[in-house]
Design an enzyme around this catalytic site. Sequence first.
Site, PDB file in Angstrom:
ATOM      1  N   GLU A   1       0.824  -1.208   0.000  1.00 44.41           N
ATOM      2  CA  GLU A   1       0.000   0.000   0.000  1.00 44.41           C
ATOM      3  C   GLU A   1       0.862   1.263   0.000  1.00 44.41           C
ATOM      4  O   GLU A   1       1.581   1.518   0.970  1.00 44.41           O
ATOM      5  CB  GLU A   1      -0.910   0.031   1.232  1.00 44.41           C
TER       6      GLU A   1
ATOM      7  N   GLU B   1     -11.721   2.138   6.001  1.00 47.29           N
ATOM      8  CA  GLU B   1     -10.656   2.573   6.895  1.00 47.29           C
ATOM      9  C   GLU B   1     -10.793   4.072   7.157  1.00 47.29           C
ATOM     10  O   GLU B   1      -9.923   4.874   6.805  1.00 47.29           O
ATOM     11  CB  GLU B   1      -9.285   2.238   6.301  1.00 47.29           C
TER      12      GLU B   1
END
Length: 258
Positions: free
Chosen positions: A141, A238
């Site tokens: 990520e 998130e």
Amino acid sequence: MPRFAANLSMMFNEWSFLDRFAAAADAGFKAVEFLFPYDFSPEDVAGRLKAAGLEQALFNLPPGDWAAGERGIAALAGRHDEFRASVMKALDYALATGVKRLHMMAGLAPSHSAEAGERYRDAVRMACATMEPHGIDIVLEPINRRDMPGYFLNDFDMAGEIIDELGLPNLKLQYDIYHRQILHGDVVKSLEELLPVIGHVQIASVPLRNEPGTGELNDFRIFNELDRLGYDGFVGCEYRPAGATLEGLGWMKQTTLR
């Protein structure tokens, strides 16, 4: 609409961690993710997951000393043995929970350092080789510099180049829409271009990282685009609720959980 996974590190903080599984299920989620499960035994986490009827979408490998400011150790000098041990620890939790993708944090290191880059690639190879027999993907990520200054992997092109270069079948991209918008923008077009290597998607509004629909992007158009592209993975929520978690779930009325 996408399959949403509640992020239990950011959402449902009104409950203790192990009680968040049931709270998320009661709120309509079918899956969850979180940063780290390592304060609890694999059996405890797996038990709460099973009792709530949830699927585990994702969690992170151990990050080093998080309290001291470490954000992963894969690209750090002198941490090879510790990294290997962290991979094996994550595998214990992965086998207990049935998760099929793990996020590997890079750590704080100069992005253009050839030495850090080689250490990072070696760590990726090792993690992928360990997880591949178990059908588990490693996802990388890119994280924006504003939220995490000094993070090694802070560019989507860099992540794509590493994935292409290594050519590992269980190495994928974790596409966080929040980080993408801050780093580069061009969300819709890049989703289409990167879809073949995307293993997980995450969402939060920009710039405050609150609920979808509260920021500068049309998050619902992005959900529709993911459907149009045929993305069938999870979308991790998130985000930090602006207020109480349950009160902030109104955005889900504009989508359909499945």
